[in-house]
Design a protein around this motif. Structure first.
Motif, PDB file in Angstrom:
ATOM      1  N   ARG A 150       0.823  -1.216   0.000  1.00 26.91           N
ATOM      2  CA  ARG A 150       0.000   0.000   0.000  1.00 26.91           C
ATOM      3  C   ARG A 150       0.854   1.261   0.000  1.00 26.91           C
ATOM      4  N   SER A 151       1.918   1.245   0.805  1.00 24.49           N
ATOM      5  CA  SER A 151       2.712   2.477   0.851  1.00 24.49           C
ATOM      6  C   SER A 151       3.496   2.671  -0.446  1.00 24.49           C
ATOM      7  N   GLU A 152       3.936   1.571  -1.050  1.00 26.54           N
ATOM      8  CA  GLU A 152       4.614   1.697  -2.347  1.00 26.54           C
ATOM      9  C   GLU A 152       3.643   2.211  -3.420  1.00 26.54           C
ATOM     10  N   GLN A 153       2.404   1.745  -3.336  1.00 27.15           N
ATOM     11  CA  GLN A 153       1.389   2.212  -4.297  1.00 27.15           C
ATOM     12  C   GLN A 153       1.205   3.722  -4.179  1.00 27.15           C
ATOM     13  N   ALA A 154       1.059   4.173  -2.927  1.00 26.27           N
ATOM     14  CA  ALA A 154       0.830   5.601  -2.692  1.00 26.27           C
ATOM     15  C   ALA A 154       2.024   6.417  -3.188  1.00 26.27           C
ATOM     16  N   GLN A 155       3.218   5.871  -2.945  1.00 26.82           N
ATOM     17  CA  GLN A 155       4.441   6.555  -3.362  1.00 26.82           C
ATOM     18  C   GLN A 155       4.529   6.642  -4.895  1.00 26.82           C
ATOM     19  N   ALA A 156       4.188   5.524  -5.565  1.00 31.71           N
ATOM     20  CA  ALA A 156       4.250   5.493  -7.032  1.00 31.71           C
ATOM     21  C   ALA A 156       3.265   6.505  -7.610  1.00 31.71           C
ATOM     22  N   LEU A 157       2.066   6.544  -7.044  1.00 34.92           N
ATOM     23  CA  LEU A 157       1.043   7.461  -7.548  1.00 34.92           C
ATOM     24  C   LEU A 157       1.475   8.917  -7.352  1.00 34.92           C
ATOM     25  N   ARG A 158       1.999   9.192  -6.153  1.00 30.73           N
ATOM     26  CA  ARG A 158       2.441  10.563  -5.861  1.00 30.73           C
ATOM     27  C   ARG A 158       3.561  10.996  -6.805  1.00 30.73           C
ATOM     28  N   ALA A 159       4.487  10.071  -7.054  1.00 26.25           N
ATOM     29  CA  ALA A 159       5.634  10.413  -7.913  1.00 26.25           C
ATOM     30  C   ALA A 159       5.152  10.758  -9.323  1.00 26.25           C
ATOM     31  N   VAL A 160       4.222   9.963  -9.844  1.00 23.73           N
ATOM     32  CA  VAL A 160       3.713  10.233 -11.195  1.00 23.73           C
ATOM     33  C   VAL A 160       2.937  11.547 -11.200  1.00 23.73           C
ATOM     34  N   GLN A 161       2.084  11.724 -10.199  1.00 24.60           N
ATOM     35  CA  GLN A 161       1.291  12.964 -10.148  1.00 24.60           C
ATOM     36  C   GLN A 161       2.191  14.191 -10.062  1.00 24.60           C
ATOM     37  N   ALA A 162       3.267  14.057  -9.274  1.00 26.20           N
ATOM     38  CA  ALA A 162       4.178  15.200  -9.128  1.00 26.20           C
ATOM     39  C   ALA A 162       4.858  15.494 -10.460  1.00 26.20           C
ATOM     40  N   GLU A 163       5.259  14.440 -11.157  1.00 29.25           N
ATOM     41  CA  GLU A 163       5.978  14.680 -12.419  1.00 29.25           C
ATOM     42  C   GLU A 163       5.070  15.289 -13.491  1.00 29.25           C
ATOM     43  N   VAL A 164       3.810  14.854 -13.540  1.00 29.41           N
ATOM     44  CA  VAL A 164       2.947  15.353 -14.625  1.00 29.41           C
ATOM     45  C   VAL A 164       2.266  16.674 -14.269  1.00 29.41           C
ATOM     46  N   ALA A 165       2.396  17.076 -13.009  1.00 30.21           N
ATOM     47  CA  ALA A 165       1.705  18.289 -12.564  1.00 30.21           C
ATOM     48  C   ALA A 165       2.144  19.516 -13.353  1.00 30.21           C
ATOM     49  N   ASP A 166       3.415  19.523 -13.780  1.00 28.88           N
ATOM     50  CA  ASP A 166       3.947  20.692 -14.481  1.00 28.88           C
ATOM     51  C   ASP A 166       3.804  20.581 -15.994  1.00 28.88           C
ATOM     52  N   ALA A 167       3.149  19.528 -16.446  1.00 26.08           N
ATOM     53  CA  ALA A 167       3.122  19.273 -17.890  1.00 26.08           C
ATOM     54  C   ALA A 167       2.355  20.346 -18.650  1.00 26.08           C
ATOM     55  N   GLY A 168       1.483  21.075 -17.975  1.00 27.45           N
ATOM     56  CA  GLY A 168       0.722  22.115 -18.661  1.00 27.45           C
ATOM     57  C   GLY A 168      -0.450  21.564 -19.444  1.00 27.45           C
ATOM     58  N   VAL A 169      -0.648  20.244 -19.382  1.00 23.46           N
ATOM     59  CA  VAL A 169      -1.788  19.610 -20.054  1.00 23.46           C
ATOM     60  C   VAL A 169      -2.508  18.727 -19.030  1.00 23.46           C
TER      61      VAL A 169
END
Ligand code: GDP
Length: 200
Positions: A150-169
């Motif tokens: 569960r904690s790895e899942q949350a971490q993976a999701l957060r990492a992806v969300q953080a990376e795409v947050a600046d995508a502008g799309v």
């Protein structure tokens, strides 16, 4: 009633330009080979073998089009990144995919399938770069989530969300497991929302 149930296979084509003239909105599914794309499509449509899970990697790859009851289509793009496909063939494919993603008017959104243990590889980023300028939404399914705690899942999701947050799309992401059938409702509601059908 799920939007995706009773999807039917319509056609396989070798190249994006061989796709029939669109008769409804299209949603493309893309991902690295072995990321779990066929399994995810089968899970969404509630069918064990609509998109074949066992494929021979590297053999001629086809684009499969599945028709939904509401007239929209799911377009299953060939998996990318399979190491044993010759570079020249890979380049040619990438060019065709780029044209399809950038220019197909009927395409209303892209579902990116990524292994939750290895999300956002360079090739995934390249797909996003090609699609981003269209301004159309992208939804990432971080699949095989059952292989993570569960904690790895949350971490993976957060990492992806953080990376795409600046995508502008508009890029959204969620956890998914074809094995455990988790994340199904969320995926249906996001993709259904693109089709103007948030309740599915
Ligand atoms: P594709 O090449 O992206 O279409 O990937 P497949 O759907 O063929 O899946 C590749 C492998 O991953 C197969 O052995 C699947 O059984 C396995 N797989 C796919 N989805 C899941 C999942 O959600 N959980 C687990 N544990 N295995 C999965």
């Amino acid at each position: 009633m799920s939007l995706f149930r009773h999807a039917v296979f319509e056609i396989s084509v070798a190249k994006p330009q061989d796709l029939p003239e669109p008769t409804g909105p299209e949603i493309a599914f893309a991902g690295r080979s072995n990321a779990g794309k066929s399994s995810a499509i089968n899970t969404l449509v509630g069918h064990t073998r609509l998109a074949f899970v066992s494929k021979v990697p590297g053999r001629t790859q086809l684009i499969n089009l599945f028709r939904l009851k509401n007239g929209a289509a799911l377009v299953d793009l060939p998996g990318y990144g399979y190491a044993q496909v010759p570079m020249a063939v890979r380049r040619q494919w990438q060019a065709l995919l780029e044209i399809y993603l950038a220019r197909r008017q009927a395409l209303i959104g892209l579902v990116m399938i990524m292994d939750a243990r290895r999300p956002l590889t360079d090739l995934d980023r390249q797909m996003l770069n090609w699609f981003g300028p269209t301004g159309k939404p992208v939804h990432c399914l971080l699949t095989k989530a059952d292989k993570l705690t569960r904690s790895e899942q949350a971490q993976a999701l957060r990492a992806v969300q953080a990376e795409v947050a600046d995508a502008g799309v508009p890029i959204t992401a969620q956890l998914f497991s074809s094995l455990k059938k988790t994340g199904l409702e969320e995926a249906e509601s996001v993709i259904g929302g693109w089709l103007g059908n948030p309740e599915c």
